[in-house]
Each structure stands twice: as structure tokens, then as C-alpha cells.
Scaffold this motif. Structure first.
Motif, short mmCIF file in Angstrom:
data_model
loop_
_atom_site.label_atom_id
_atom_site.label_comp_id
_atom_site.label_asym_id
_atom_site.label_seq_id
_atom_site.Cartn_x
_atom_site.Cartn_y
_atom_site.Cartn_z
N ALA A 106 0.83 -1.21 0.00
CA ALA A 106 0.00 0.00 0.00
C ALA A 106 0.87 1.26 0.00
O ALA A 106 1.93 1.31 0.62
N ALA A 107 0.39 2.27 -0.68
CA ALA A 107 1.10 3.54 -0.74
C ALA A 107 1.10 4.23 0.62
O ALA A 107 0.18 4.06 1.43
N ASP A 126 6.00 7.85 2.50
CA ASP A 126 7.36 7.51 2.09
C ASP A 126 7.39 6.35 1.10
O ASP A 126 8.45 5.78 0.81
N PHE A 127 6.22 6.00 0.54
CA PHE A 127 6.17 4.93 -0.46
C PHE A 127 5.09 5.26 -1.50
O PHE A 127 4.07 4.59 -1.62
N PRO A 128 5.33 6.31 -2.28
CA PRO A 128 4.32 6.72 -3.27
C PRO A 128 4.13 5.72 -4.41
O PRO A 128 3.14 5.79 -5.14
N LEU A 166 -2.82 -3.85 3.19
CA LEU A 166 -2.95 -2.43 3.51
C LEU A 166 -1.95 -1.99 4.57
O LEU A 166 -1.39 -0.87 4.48
N ARG A 167 -1.66 -2.83 5.55
CA ARG A 167 -0.93 -2.38 6.74
C ARG A 167 0.50 -2.90 6.85
O ARG A 167 1.35 -2.24 7.47
N LEU A 168 0.79 -4.07 6.33
CA LEU A 168 2.12 -4.64 6.55
C LEU A 168 3.20 -3.84 5.84
O LEU A 168 3.05 -3.45 4.67
#
Length: 217
Positions: A87-88, A91-93, A146-148
Motif C-alpha cells: 500500500a502507498a 514515504d512509499f508513493p 494495507l498495513r504490513l
């Protein structure tokens, strides 16, 4: 311990089950192969890890789960269409927008069969699911996507990691894959999509063999 003594542990991704490993397992029939099952289409999950050394092979969410768990007995990982984050975030677009995953969660409640069927089609197959969808477990899988965030563990682990990724992956595009792993991670790029265990079993097995040679005397 030799290559033939150490078992291979397979972990499937979201929207699939252990059946995705059939082509690789047929090609590796001389090996001891163990499979975990998130229970997306089965009566119950089976996620018990071996209590002896093994080599792990994860596909998609299965790869992310392995990286997040970092099992104590794992001696090496081969990640197929894998990623250390999906998931974006700020810091991970390069990741998949969270709204797409939450939309799938909502749709899963009212139309589980269609949700799974559409995802599998986008992933590259119209083969029917191996059983009736289990919405609660599928929802848990989307929550993991979504969360990991296993990027810190991927940077700090001593466990050897090889990746095999598809240049035409519609689920985990190359930019997402590459950005999720630390620089220097070995990525074997294949001309293919998101289902390399089904479409490129020989290439996957080649990397599995290379990893096994690396971690066994």
C-alpha cells in the motif's frame, strides 16, 4: 544438509490458494514440498511453520507475509511477484492507493465471488477459484496488504533473499516492486505478469535451485 534434504515451504498470495504451486511442485517432484494455506477457499487455514530448517517460497502477499514474519528456521527466501510493502504511504508513493484496497473490502462483503473473480482476471487468469470464497479471511488478507510494511526487516535481515518479478505485472508493477526492496536486492526480471508460478515455473525453479545451492553445502 543437502539440497534434497531441506524442504521447500510455499506460501500463496491473495485470491489464490496452494493450487498455484502445482506447476513448480510437479517440476520439483523429487523435493519435499510443504504448503501453507491462508484459508481463502478452504475449510480452515493452515499456517503452522516447520520446526526445522527450510527454504521459503512466497508469492505476492505470501512474500510480504514471509518478510514480515521472518521465521526463525527459514534459511533463505525466494519471492515471486513479491514486495516488502504494497500500500502507498507518504514515504512509499509507488504503492497501491489505500482507497483501492478499502473499496475491495467493501465489495467483498456483498459480492465475494465477483471480487475474487475480478482480481484473478486482473492478475492474469480466468481459472475458477478452487472453492467457495471465505470473505472474513479474504478481508484479513486485504488488511495485511494495507498495513504490513516489511521494508525495515528486508533491510536488516541476514536471511538471503532472491526475487523474481514480472515486467508486465498489473498487480505489483515493477516500480512498486523495486522501490519496496533495499538497493542491491537481487531481482530476476521476467517478461510476464503477476502469476509467474503458473506462467514461468521453470524460471522460478531455476532461482529456487540457485538459492538452495547458496544456502546448502
Amino acid at each position: 544438509m543437502s539440497m534434497t534434504d531441506m524442504p521447500l515451504l510455499f506460501v500463496h498470495g491473495w485470491g489464490f490458494g496452494p493450487e498455484i504451486w502445482a506447476p513448480i511442485r510437479r517440476a520439483a517432484s523429487q523435493r519435499e514440498c510443504l504448503t501453507l494455506d491462508f484459508g481463502y477457499f478452504s475449510a480452515s487455514p493452515h499456517m503452522a511453520l516447520p520446526e526445522r530448517p527450510f527454504m521459503a517460497v512466497g508469492h505476492s502477499l505470501g512474500a510480504l507475509w514471509l518478510l514480515s514474519e521472518m521465521p526463525e528456521q527459514c534459511r533463505g527466501m525466494v519471492l515471486l511477484n513479491g514486495f516488502a510493502r504494497f500500500a502507498a504511504s507518504e514515504d512509499f508513493p509507488q504503492g497501491v492507493p489505500a482507497r483501492l484496497l478499502t473499496r475491495m473490502m467493501r465489495r467483498l462483503e456483498s459480492a465475494p465471488d465477483a471480487t475474487v473473480r475480478d482480481f484473478r482476471h486482473q492478475a492474469g487468469t480466468d481459472m475458477p477459484a478452487p472453492g467457495a470464497p471465505q470473505p472474513e479471511r479474504l478481508h484479513e488478507g486485504l488488511q495485511m496488504l494495507l498495513r504490513l510494511d516489511a521494508r525495515p526487516l528486508a533491510r536488516s535481515t541476514d536471511c538471503p533473499i532472491y526475487c523474481v518479478a514480472g515486467t508486465g505485472d498489473a498487480i505489483a508493477p515493477p516500480a512498486l516492486t523495486q522501490a519496496s526492496f533495499p538497493p542491491g536486492t537481487t531481482i530476476d526480471w521476467q517478461t510476464g505478469g503477476h502469476l509467474l508460478p503458473l506462467t514461468h515455473p521453470d524460471a522460478c525453479l531455476n532461482v529456487i535451485d540457485r538459492m538452495m545451492e547458496r544456502i546448502t553445502p
